[in-house]
Design an enzyme around this catalytic site. Structure first.
Site: not given
Lengths: 380, 399
Positions: A70, A199-200, A323
């Site tokens: 984001t 990253g996740h 999301c």
């Protein structure tokens, strides 16, 4: 447990958590502090940046560590639009971007920018021809996702990059959050100026990410402050997160070649199996799609009910993008693809990771067929 | 990857007479050493070149390493095919298709086997025509082509060479003995180290540190520079000299405008002692004539007076802008501009003497116990050897 919601997030690697803990304990000093403890943290930060750059084939100065997808999308899109606003006001994106990109464009529209949202075809793909028609002399930014997060469609990023490579007045941003480690993308000398990675999504810690900023590309920072990250992203660096992510990046890269082949196999297994389930309509195209996602409607079964039914078998899938899945609206992506609201409400997303096994998929297919059979009777 | 093997051409060492063999063997060892991580390579030495069979390694990765080996003039990526004209055409196309950025090309074909039915000029025409037909982005330019495809038709096989890659030039490291360099951490001295190494010298460095006036970050900066320089030399030996005491003594005893001159004289004495201990026959610095106060002719004259060793100053006639250009090429520039204080910037006089004089300098030194200061500094030296294994440290385990 069979976890098939890897496009929402992944389970961090154990090695990543080890690093996270060690760095939190032993390198807690602020990298900007003058004392030698701060120096050690700074050294580790420098090394992380160098390693990330080497793994991505770019220069260390081109890496900006962020808090995730984001932030990366917002920094890239708004940062470039603000920095180059005097050159022109026209921006191009697509109708199927992730909320973090789409929302940034809505904000920019309200500030007077002129945004073209490219439509997609039945497969969820933008047409390169339509992009070329939309392109104008005053287009300052083009931004699109490499891999769609709900359907898995791969956008013509390479063609657009090649087209834009001799148009220095237009900045090109790619949202590579879903594409990274699934569909390889060259950054250096590709025509791409900005690229968001989270990253996740590849077994790194939450709250980590990076933005590739090609040398010479100017961004107006979103955060004012101490000028960290080459003046682009103020705020004390999240060193444990950064190190954890860079470690995940390395582990992922080491397994990438066989990982992608493996995903491909699993996806084929899913395609085959789903075709044998009555009422299954696969939305993920066979060509131009990432091997990690399968989007499928199961006619006659509400997806929300199906998600809850499968969780009883400890199988986890999702309805649409995590999301936006709490909004009570049909998926904007599926709507843009011309899929009816009714069918969209019967759609689930299955998303894979390198560690998903053929056995997982076999069990999932079996349970899915059972659950769909039961639910159809109940709901009729 | 389309290439089968690489041909490595030696530079200047081919001009050597009876010593040539020695140089070539040295270079071959360097190449083998640097390419150790590519397990499946096969390296063969010929009279004038090395042939490296790639097997499954990627040519670009191997080239990136070879470009940093001194003594190599250039490298030709090549493929091997049969002598059948169809196979040769196909091979030439493989190379042409690889070079999308070239606009013009030329075929340079010759036949070693004079019985081969197609003459050199006919071959050129035939192969050139093939390329023109299949690669519409390429035009012929026989004088200054972007891409020159060389074709050597032999008795049993044909070698086709793609675009030549420039090597680092110079002489194999170690061919010229050892040099002790004064490494500051600025832009110039790493470039000097690179240039001296390029002429075949093993470069070791002394670095002066003055804690607590200089920080660990300044030390790390020099270590990072040494790591970059190691990529050329194989390993890099760095001597860290404790210099605080000497600097404080100078500050207290020497008139302000002579402090730099005396400091430099002490540095040279210390470097000379360390050179003797390590078997180095010369000193080297990154000085450039007139760049700063300590680099005027008068300064150099006064500072040189303390040693008999030859002092190599590869940058002496270079402009700052050209030095910076090399620093960027060898990737040391970004490290050098990190802003930490080094020992040369502390106790800096407002107006240093630009035209010092030997006699004055010697007189001011009488107030110092020069021998003791030098001895203590040399005794306190911490030596770090930076080689590939040293990188496997705590930090990389975390990442």
């Amino acid at each position: 447990m069979i976890y098939l919601d890897n496009s929402a997030t992944t389970k961090p690697y154990a090695e990543v958590l080890d690093t996270y803990r060690t760095v939190s304990e032993q390198f807690f000093a602020n990298p900007s502090s003058l004392h030698s403890l701060g120096g050690k943290s700074e050294q580790l930060l420098t090394r992380s940046r160098e390693q990330a750059a080497a793994l991505l084939g770019v220069e260390p100065g081109e890496i900006v560590f962020t808090s995730g997808g984001t932030e990366g999308n917002n920094l890239a899109i708004k940062g470039a639009a603000f920095a180059y606003r005097k050159r022109g006001k026209h921006l191009i994106t697509t109708a199927i971007e992730h909320a973090s990109a789409g929302g940034a464009f809505t904000q920019l529209e309200s500030l007077g920018f002129d945004v073209t949202y490219l439509p997609v075809d039945r497969d969820g793909r933008v047409s390169f021809e339509q992009f070329k028609q939309a392109y104008r002399d005053d287009t300052i930014l083009v931004s699109l996702m490499h891999v769609n997060n709900e359907v898995g469609t791969v956008q013509p990023v390479k063609e657009i990059a090649a087209f834009l490579s001799d148009k220095p007045k237009t900045v090109f941003h790619v949202d590579h959050v879903q594409g990274f480690s699934k569909v390889p993308l060259q950054l250096a000398e590709s025509g791409i100026d900005l690229c968001t990675i989270s990253g996740h999504k590849f077994h790194g810690p939450k709250g980590t990410g990076l933005l590739y900023v090609r040398q010479g590309t100017v961004l107006s920072p979103l955060f004012a402050g101490g000028g960290q990250e080459q003046q682009r992203r103020s705020g004390t660096e999240n060193l444990p997160g950064i190190c954890g992510m860079v470690k995940a990046l390395r582990i992922t890269r080491e397994h990438q070649n066989e990982g992608i082949c493996h995903l491909q196999k699993l996806q084929n297994q899913l395609f085959e199996g789903l075709r044998n389930i009555d009422g299954a309509v696969i939305h993920t195209p066979v060509e131009h799609s990432a091997p990690s996602i399968v989007n499928v409607a199961l006619r006659g079964v509400k997806s929300e009910v199906l998600v809850h039914a499968l969780e009883k078998d400890e199988i986890y899938v999702s309805t649409k993008s995590a999301c936006s899945s709490k909004e009570n609206k049909a998926s904007a992506v599926l709507t843009a693809m011309g899929i009816s609201d009714e069918e969209a409400e019967q759609t689930i997303r299955i998303s894979l990771a390198y560690e998903t096994t053929e056995q997982d998929i076999a069990v999932f297919l079996k349970k899915l067929a059972e659950r769909v059979g039961q639910l159809k009777i109940v709901m009729r | 990857m389309i290439y089968d093997y690489l041909v490595v051409r030696f530079g200047e060492i081919t001009l050597k007479g009876k010593n040539k063999k020695q140089f070539v063997v040295k270079l071959e060892n360097d190449v083998r050493d640097k390419l150790r991580k590519f397990a499946s390579l096969e390296i063969k030495r010929h009279f004038d070149d090395l042939e490296i069979k790639l097997n499954h390694e990627t040519a670009d990765d191997v080239l990136a390493v070879l470009k940093k080996v001194f003594g190599i003039q250039n490298i030709w990526p090549a493929i091997k095919v049969g002598t059948d004209i169809e196979a040769i055409r196909e091979g030439v196309l493989r190379i042409a298709n690889q070079e999308k950025s070239a606009e013009t090309f030329k075929i340079a074909a010759r036949r070693k086997d004079k019985r081969y039915p197609i003459h050199g000029s006919e071959l050129n025409q035939d192969l050139g025509g093939t390329v023109l037909k299949h690669c519409d982005w390429l035009h012929v330019d026989v004088h200054d082509p972007d891409l020159r495809i060389r074709v050597d038709v032999g008795y049993h096989e044909t070698h086709i060479y793609g675009k030549e890659v420039q090597g680092a030039g110079g002489l194999p490291v170690g061919a010229s003995g050892k040099v002790m360099l004064l490494l500051s951490g600025g832009i110039d001295s790493p470039v000097a180290a690179y240039l001296v190494a390029k002429r075949g010298a093993i470069v070791e460095a002394v670095h002066f540190q003055s804690p607590p006036y200089t920080s660990d970050r300044a030390k790390q900066k020099v270590i990072d520079l040494a790591k970059k320089l190691r990529e050329y030399g194989g390993k890099f030996v760095l001597h860290l000299v404790p210099f605080t005491e000497a600097q404080v003594a100078i500050r207290d005893a020497v008139p302000e405008d002579y402090r730099i001159t005396i400091m430099r004289r002490l540095m040279f004495r210390i470097a000379e002692k360390q050179a003797a201990q390590r078997g180095a026959l010369a000193l080297a610095t990154g000085e450039s004539l007139g760049q700063v106060a300590s680099q005027t002719l008068e300064s150099m004259n006064t500072i040189n007076a303390v040693t008999n060793l030859p002092i190599l100053r590869p940058l002496i006639t270079m402009d700052k802008i050209d030095i910076a250009k090399i620093a960027k090429e060898i990737d040391t520039y970004e490290i050098s501009i990190r802003p930490y204080e080094d020992c040369c910037t502390i106790f800096l006089p407002k107006a240093p003497r630009t035209r010092p004089d030997r006699n004055h300098a010697a007189r001011f030194e009488q107030k110092l116990d020069v021998d003791a200061l030098v001895r203590e500094a040399v005794d306190g030296i911490e030596t770090i050897v930076i080689d590939e294994d040293a990188q496997e440290d705590v930090l990389s385990q975390l990442l």
